[in-house]
Design an enzyme around this catalytic site. Structure first.
Site, PDB file in Angstrom:
ATOM      1  N   ASN A  41       1.138  -0.997  -0.087  1.00 24.91           N
ATOM      2  CA  ASN A  41       0.060   0.043  -0.235  1.00 24.91           C
ATOM      3  C   ASN A  41       0.737   1.227  -0.163  1.00 24.91           C
ATOM      4  O   ASN A  41       1.848   1.059   0.708  1.00 24.91           O
ATOM      5  CB  ASN A  41      -0.951  -0.084   1.275  1.00 24.91           C
ATOM      6  CG  ASN A  41      -0.456  -0.544   2.624  1.00 24.91           C
ATOM      7  OD1 ASN A  41       0.959  -1.172   2.720  1.00 24.91           O
ATOM      8  ND2 ASN A  41      -1.093   0.373   3.301  1.00 24.91           N
ATOM      9  N   ILE A  42       0.716   2.459  -0.366  1.00 24.13           N
ATOM     10  CA  ILE A  42       0.568   3.767  -0.472  1.00 24.13           C
ATOM     11  C   ILE A  42       0.247   4.650  -0.125  1.00 24.13           C
ATOM     12  O   ILE A  42      -0.822   4.702  -1.134  1.00 24.13           O
ATOM     13  CB  ILE A  42       1.561   3.127  -1.820  1.00 24.13           C
ATOM     14  CG1 ILE A  42       2.089   2.822  -2.676  1.00 24.13           C
ATOM     15  CG2 ILE A  42       2.319   5.264  -2.513  1.00 24.13           C
ATOM     16  CD1 ILE A  42       3.454   2.274  -4.429  1.00 24.13           C
ATOM     17  N   GLU A  43       0.582   5.672   0.442  1.00 22.21           N
ATOM     18  CA  GLU A  43      -0.521   6.876   1.209  1.00 22.21           C
ATOM     19  C   GLU A  43       0.366   7.285   0.815  1.00 22.21           C
ATOM     20  O   GLU A  43       1.171   7.833   0.203  1.00 22.21           O
ATOM     21  CB  GLU A  43      -0.663   6.413   2.518  1.00 22.21           C
ATOM     22  CG  GLU A  43      -0.815   5.235   2.752  1.00 22.21           C
ATOM     23  CD  GLU A  43      -1.565   5.102   4.566  1.00 22.21           C
ATOM     24  OE1 GLU A  43      -0.772   5.875   5.291  1.00 22.21           O
ATOM     25  OE2 GLU A  43      -1.766   3.817   4.957  1.00 22.21           O
ATOM     26  N   CYS A  52      -4.787   0.906  -2.235  1.00 21.84           N
ATOM     27  CA  CYS A  52      -4.256  -1.037  -1.343  1.00 21.84           C
ATOM     28  C   CYS A  52      -3.038  -1.005  -2.363  1.00 21.84           C
ATOM     29  O   CYS A  52      -2.329  -0.993  -3.233  1.00 21.84           O
ATOM     30  CB  CYS A  52      -5.228  -1.310  -1.817  1.00 21.84           C
ATOM     31  SG  CYS A  52      -6.746  -0.309  -0.658  1.00 21.84           S
ATOM     32  N   GLU A  54      -3.267  -4.348  -2.798  1.00 19.42           N
ATOM     33  CA  GLU A  54      -2.959  -4.874  -4.240  1.00 19.42           C
ATOM     34  C   GLU A  54      -3.619  -4.283  -5.380  1.00 19.42           C
ATOM     35  O   GLU A  54      -3.181  -5.696  -6.298  1.00 19.42           O
ATOM     36  CB  GLU A  54      -5.245  -6.018  -3.967  1.00 19.42           C
ATOM     37  CG  GLU A  54      -5.442  -6.360  -2.276  1.00 19.42           C
ATOM     38  CD  GLU A  54      -5.682  -6.194  -1.363  1.00 19.42           C
ATOM     39  OE1 GLU A  54      -5.255  -4.594  -0.870  1.00 19.42           O
ATOM     40  OE2 GLU A  54      -5.811  -5.976  -0.343  1.00 19.42           O
ATOM     41  N   CYS A  85     -10.076  -4.763   0.247  1.00 20.64           N
ATOM     42  CA  CYS A  85     -11.444  -4.232   0.634  1.00 20.64           C
ATOM     43  C   CYS A  85     -12.156  -4.483  -0.342  1.00 20.64           C
ATOM     44  O   CYS A  85     -11.685  -5.356  -1.403  1.00 20.64           O
ATOM     45  CB  CYS A  85     -10.920  -2.301   1.595  1.00 20.64           C
ATOM     46  SG  CYS A  85     -10.422  -1.776  -0.888  1.00 20.64           S
ATOM     47  N   CYS A  88     -10.734  -3.266  -3.502  1.00 19.10           N
ATOM     48  CA  CYS A  88      -9.975  -4.412  -4.090  1.00 19.10           C
ATOM     49  C   CYS A  88     -11.036  -5.258  -4.822  1.00 19.10           C
ATOM     50  O   CYS A  88      -9.640  -6.220  -5.478  1.00 19.10           O
ATOM     51  CB  CYS A  88      -8.726  -4.034  -3.347  1.00 19.10           C
ATOM     52  SG  CYS A  88      -7.778  -2.787  -3.039  1.00 19.10           S
TER      53      CYS A  88
HETATM   54  N1  THU Z   1      -5.221  -1.674   2.851  1.00 20.29           N
HETATM   55  C1  THU Z   1      -4.603  -2.266   1.898  1.00 20.29           C
HETATM   56  O1  THU Z   1      -3.439  -2.314   1.249  1.00 20.29           O
HETATM   57  N2  THU Z   1      -5.215  -3.282   0.991  1.00 20.29           N
HETATM   58  C2  THU Z   1      -6.553  -3.589   1.105  1.00 20.29           C
HETATM   59  O2  THU Z   1      -7.222  -4.488   0.963  1.00 20.29           O
HETATM   60  C3  THU Z   1      -6.797  -2.959   2.470  1.00 20.29           C
HETATM   61  C4  THU Z   1      -6.514  -1.265   3.157  1.00 20.29           C
HETATM   62  C5  THU Z   1      -4.494  -0.213   2.524  1.00 20.29           C
HETATM   63  C6  THU Z   1      -5.311   1.038   2.294  1.00 20.29           C
HETATM   64  C7  THU Z   1      -4.591   1.360   3.517  1.00 20.29           C
HETATM   65  O3  THU Z   1      -2.700   2.525   2.970  1.00 20.29           O
HETATM   66  C8  THU Z   1      -4.502   1.037   4.614  1.00 20.29           C
HETATM   67  O4  THU Z   1      -4.301  -0.350   4.520  1.00 20.29           O
HETATM   68  C9  THU Z   1      -4.898   1.524   5.659  1.00 20.29           C
HETATM   69  O5  THU Z   1      -6.624   1.476   5.019  1.00 20.29           O
END
Ligand code: THU
Length: 130
Positions: A41-43, A52, A54, A85, A88
């Site tokens: 994941n990359i925020e 996310c 995925e 989520c 995804c």
């Molecule tokens: N996140 C994912 O990378 N995949 C998921 O299926 C659920 C959530 C990440 C997104 C965000 O960076 C962090 O988890 C918190 O929501």
């Protein structure tokens, strides 16, 4: 054999850029010819712009040439048996058939195996748009 996909997802998770949620996630998917694509994941400071693990893995998969996805593994540092989520699930279902295996993992390995079809019942399918 499937444990190596968990390990690939865990290695991807180590690259997560999650300074805001502090919730690193890793994903790995395998195609039928054995290629493995991973993602974290990359925020982004503007929170809705992040994405996310995925989704990162799917980007690598598309750029790597695509193909039939047979297995997917997802792992999160702070959550046992993470499930993808909703967004995804839809993205994975775009490229993976209903019978593709999805490995839900904790920090030691695969905890549960489900299918993409089971993860997204009654999902929207794009066939009608073509
Ligand atoms: N996140 C994912 O990378 N995949 C998921 O299926 C659920 C959530 C990440 C997104 C965000 O960076 C962090 O988890 C918190 O929501």
């Amino acid at each position: 054999m499937s444990h190596d996909l968990f390990e690939a997802a865990t290695a991807a998770m180590a690259k997560a850029y999650a300074p805001y949620s502090k919730f690193p996630v890793g994903a790995a998917l395998r195609t039928e010819d054995g290629r493995v694509y991973t993602g974290c994941n990359i925020e982004v400071a503007s929170y809705p712009e992040g994405w996310c693990a995925e989704t990162t893995a799917l980007g690598h998969y598309v750029m790597g040439g695509g193909g039939r996805i047979t297995e997917i593994a997802v792992v999160a540092e702070r959550m046992a048996r993470i499930t993808p989520c909703g967004g995804c699930r839809q993205r994975l279902a775009e490229f993976a058939g209903a019978d593709a295996k999805l490995y839900l993992c904790d920090e030691t390995g695969i905890v549960e195996t489900v299918t993409i079809g089971a993860m997204l019942p009654y999902g929207f399918e794009g066939g009608v748009l073509k």
